[in-house]
Enzyme design. Structure first.
Site, short mmCIF file in Angstrom:
data_model
loop_
_atom_site.label_atom_id
_atom_site.label_comp_id
_atom_site.label_asym_id
_atom_site.label_seq_id
_atom_site.Cartn_x
_atom_site.Cartn_y
_atom_site.Cartn_z
N LYS A 97 45.91 60.30 41.53
CA LYS A 97 45.95 59.06 40.75
C LYS A 97 44.96 58.04 41.31
O LYS A 97 44.24 57.38 40.56
CB LYS A 97 47.37 58.50 40.77
CG LYS A 97 47.57 57.39 39.76
CD LYS A 97 49.05 57.03 39.62
CE LYS A 97 49.19 55.89 38.61
NZ LYS A 97 50.58 55.51 38.38
N ASP A 98 44.92 57.90 42.64
CA ASP A 98 43.98 56.96 43.24
C ASP A 98 42.53 57.38 43.01
O ASP A 98 41.64 56.54 42.93
CB ASP A 98 44.25 56.81 44.74
CG ASP A 98 45.55 56.05 45.02
OD1 ASP A 98 46.10 55.46 44.07
OD2 ASP A 98 46.00 56.06 46.18
N GLU B 262 30.37 30.97 47.46
CA GLU B 262 30.53 32.12 46.57
C GLU B 262 31.85 31.99 45.80
O GLU B 262 32.76 31.30 46.23
CB GLU B 262 30.52 33.41 47.39
CG GLU B 262 29.18 33.69 48.04
CD GLU B 262 28.19 34.30 47.05
OE1 GLU B 262 27.48 33.51 46.39
OE2 GLU B 262 28.12 35.53 46.96
#
Ligand code: HEM
Lengths: 270, 429
Positions: free
Chosen positions: B247-248, B291
């Site tokens: 899944k990952d 940023e």
């Protein structure tokens, strides 16, 4: 205990903020910020479409070469191109001999270790574009990265170059104190409306293009903007191509990964 | 970590048997992210972001080390050395864009990871140590990213360094001395650049160490899950490998597609144009902005415009900015609701979404110039931010009436009937 301390900490920050807010609000209402000429008359860049735009963009080498010609004949009197070496010009279609000739046309400072003097000599392909001594008002920035160093990029450069004009009467009527000072030039694309650069492109035919493209001011401005996109990002084409291959591969791999995932989990409700 | 039903590592190849005796590294990996680690079967994609964060760190280390081979930390040539990387180093442009956009991707992923924690109450016992380590990691990430941004020595690098180090001068009595000491000068100078470079190189490895602790402490209770109900039996879990590696892996693919689209087709979209202008101590940029991942905190810093009971506004801003992250440390003790997951907490769930909107609003203000109306909006948004964590959460957790929880993970996945059927059937893994 933690929660009691937290409650008072929260109250402390909230009150300090509300205090700031209240005072800010009062001064905002009693003395609203004055309208400024920059705010009312500054213009966003006009759109510019270049062959290098978009995910499949490539440089139009003819145009980039024309832009280089404009840079060399006009802008290089005042602006340097410090990050670019003459040899880099091979990437826009010049051959070795042409690059040698271009380099030799520029005087670069050279330190002579025997005499300890700095002399100017004809440039070599390995040299970078030399610094420019400028005696006029203002300081012309190096142009190597200019299309990355301004909001709007190439469109900004193009608009700036074609944007010189007489100060609008409405501006003078509303903001008499914003009259363009002597030695500056009105340009609504420049952040504070008055730029120290004298209009560099003034007449059609200021440069004569080798490929017979009519050298209108608009055309020259577009071309030099295209050239400055190249100087700022010479690897742009490589990036577009590598991106296409990489993303293509990743999408393929991700589809496979999805199928593997479905396969592994097929027997497991989740 | 171990549930009694965890698979055991059984090496079969003689070399692996030998290695297992002398240095049981494969066993360690097997138990940490292999078939030996049972994980709740119902994790959704929000549980993918820890792995993605780990991937981002490795990406930053790999690209960073190669960049370091070509970068020159000297204020006279730093800017040009970065351009040398972009132009003359083979695939230097790729390295640099990968690293710069990698930082943004890292923060995006970690923000999702953290907000996952807020929603699902991941910070609650028995996982409070994981959470504390996580917040410490986040602080280290911020320090690393800040110092990294200074390295190209552009205008925003320089003036960002000026503003952020200047915060220390708000500290009473020792502030000014501390400021000069930190910089190695009265303004950012070559000495500043060099020490920031040294630290920027070092800190990611400290983060790596912290992540090992973070995961170590995760493996004691094991992962939580979207229901927030603890694992009760074997049918609640699946082995990490192959279930979550698969899944990952899919999640990583999706992440990489988005990241590569950014990096190859809009590599400067998240950066500020001014950082392509070499640092110039004589010319302040029109707007100094950090940023994007610092914007919400920057908005909180600038929201304090008035002295408050003798406390100078600047000091208040600094205190508040640091507190806005430090409050996360106290979350496990502020939110005392016995129910973890936002799915079963009607009030907490609503306030969670208000918080998300509030942080986005703060970010928008932080990226805008310090003018009205942005300042007033950020003041109100900052009020909510502090009130949310310090006042709302504790109150909500005591007055809220949670919705009924499922008996177990298996029941929530299969429904009551299947669950009963499963109980009768012989155990299957
Ligand atoms: C460098 C950054 C980080 C990395 C590489 C990282 C890595 C991981 C990994 C691999 C997991 C297990 C998978 C998962 O549950 O998603 C995890 C879990 C967790 N992380 Fe992080 N993490 C990082 C930063 C953080 C931060 C900044 C926080 C909080 C402020 C945090 C809080 C947690 C918590 C509470 C868990 C346990 C979640 C649960 O099982 O419910 N992490 N982390």
């Amino acid at each position: 205990m933690v929660r009691i301390i937290a409650f008072f900490a929260g109250l402390f920050f909230a009150l300090a903020l509300l205090w700031s807010f209240g005072k800010g609000l009062v001064s905002y209402v009693t003395s609203p910020p004055a309208a400024t000429a920059e705010h009312a008359f500054h213009l966003a860049p006009r759109p510019l479409h270049l062959a290098s735009d978009g995910p499949f963009g490539k440089f139009d080498m003819q145009q980039v070469q024309r832009g280089f010609q404009v840079y060399k004949e006009v802008c290089s009197n005042c602006h340097a191109l410090h990050e670019v070496a003459f040899r880099d010009l091979k990437a826009i279609g010049y051959n070795d001999d042409e690059v040698k000739a271009i380099a030799a046309g520029f005087k670069v400072p050279h330190y002579d270790a025997r005499t300890g003097e700095v002399k100017t000599v004809n440039g070599l392909p390995t040299d970078h574009f030399p610094p420019v001594v400028y005696g006029g008002q203002g300081s012309p920035p190096d142009l190597s990265l200019i299309t990355k160093a301004r909001h709007g990029g190439a469109a900004y450069v193009y608009s700036l170059l074609t944007g010189f004009q007489k100060q609008p009467a409405a501006l003078l009527a509303h903001f008499p104190e914003a009259k363009t000072p002597d030695g500056l030039y009105y340009n609504p694309y420049f952040a504070n409306l008055n730029i120290a650069m004298p209009p560099p492109l003034t007449a059609d035919g200021q440069v004569s293009y080798k490929d017979n493209t009519p050298a209108t001011v608009d055309q020259m401005a577009q071309d030099v903007a295209a050239f400055l996109v190249w100087t700022a990002e010479p690897k742009l084409e490589n990036r577009h191509q590598a991106g296409f291959a990489t993303v293509g591969f990743l999408i393929f791999a991700t589809v496979l990964a999805y199928m593997a995932y479905r396969n592994v989990w097929a027997d497991k409700k989740h | 970590m171990s549930f009694p039903w965890a698979n055991h590592y059984k090496p079969s190849h003689p070399f692996m048997v030998y290695l297992d005796e002398k240095l049981p590294l494969p066993r360690f990996v097997y138990n940490a992210i292999g078939a030996g680690y049972p994980v709740p079967r119902n994790l959704n994609y929000m549980w993918n972001f820890g792995v993605l964060a780990g991937f981002c760190l490795l990406l930053q280390i790999v690209t960073g080390v190669v960049l370091a081979m070509h970068y020159a930390a000297n204020s006279g040539i730093a800017f040009d050395s970065v351009e040398h990387i972009m132009r003359d180093v083979n695939y230097g442009w790729l390295l640099r864009y990968a690293h710069a956009n990698g930082a943004s991707a890292f923060f995006a992923v970690v923000y999702i990871h953290i907000f996952r924690g807020f929603f699902y109450g991941s910070y609650k016992p028995p996982r409070e140590m994981i959470w504390l380590l996580g917040v410490a990691i986040f602080l280290l990430m911020m320090a690393t990213a800040f110092m990294g941004y200074v390295l190209p020595w552009g205008q925003m690098s320089y003036w960002g360094a000026q503003v952020i180090t200047g915060l220390f001068s708000a500290i009473p009595i020792v502030g000014n001395g501390l400021h000069t000491w930190l910089l190695g000068g009265f303004a950012p100078v070559d000495a500043t650049l060099n020490r920031f470079y040294a630290l920027h190189f070092l800190l990611p490895f400290v983060i790596l160490g912290m992540i090992i602790l973070h995961i170590w402490s995760l493996h004691i209770p094991g992962s939580s899950n979207p229901t927030g109900v603890e694992v009760k039996s074997e049918s609640d879990t699946v082995p990490f490998h192959p279930y979550y590696t698969a899944k990952d892996g899919f999640g990583l693919g999706c992440f990489l597609v988005v990241y590569c689209l950014m990096m190859f087709y809009a590599p400067n979209a998240l950066g500020h144009p001014d950082n392509y202008i070499p640092a110039n101590p004589m010319q302040t940029p029109a707007h100094i902005v950090p940023e994007w991942y610092f914007w919400p905190f920057y908005a909180i810093l600038r929201a304090f415009t008035q002295d408050f009971f003798m406390i100078p506004a600047k000091l208040m801003g600094v205190l508040a900015m640091f507190s806005s992250i430090l409050v996360w440390f106290f979350l496990p003790w502020l939110d005392r609701s016995p129910v973890r997951s936002g799915h079963y907490r009607p009030l907490h769930r609503k306030f969670f979404w208000v918080l998300v909107a509030d942080v986005v609003l703060l970010g928008w203000c932080g990226g805008s110039p310090a003018e009205e109306p942005y300042v007033m909006i950020s003041q109100l948004a900052a009020v909510y931010y502090f009130v949310h964590f310090l006042i709302v959460l504790p109150i909500v957790s005591s007055i809220e009436k949670p919705e009924p929880l499922p008996f177990s993970i298996t029941e929530s996945v299969l429904g009551k009937d299947d669950q009963a059927a499963l109980a009768g059937a012989p155990a299957s893994a």
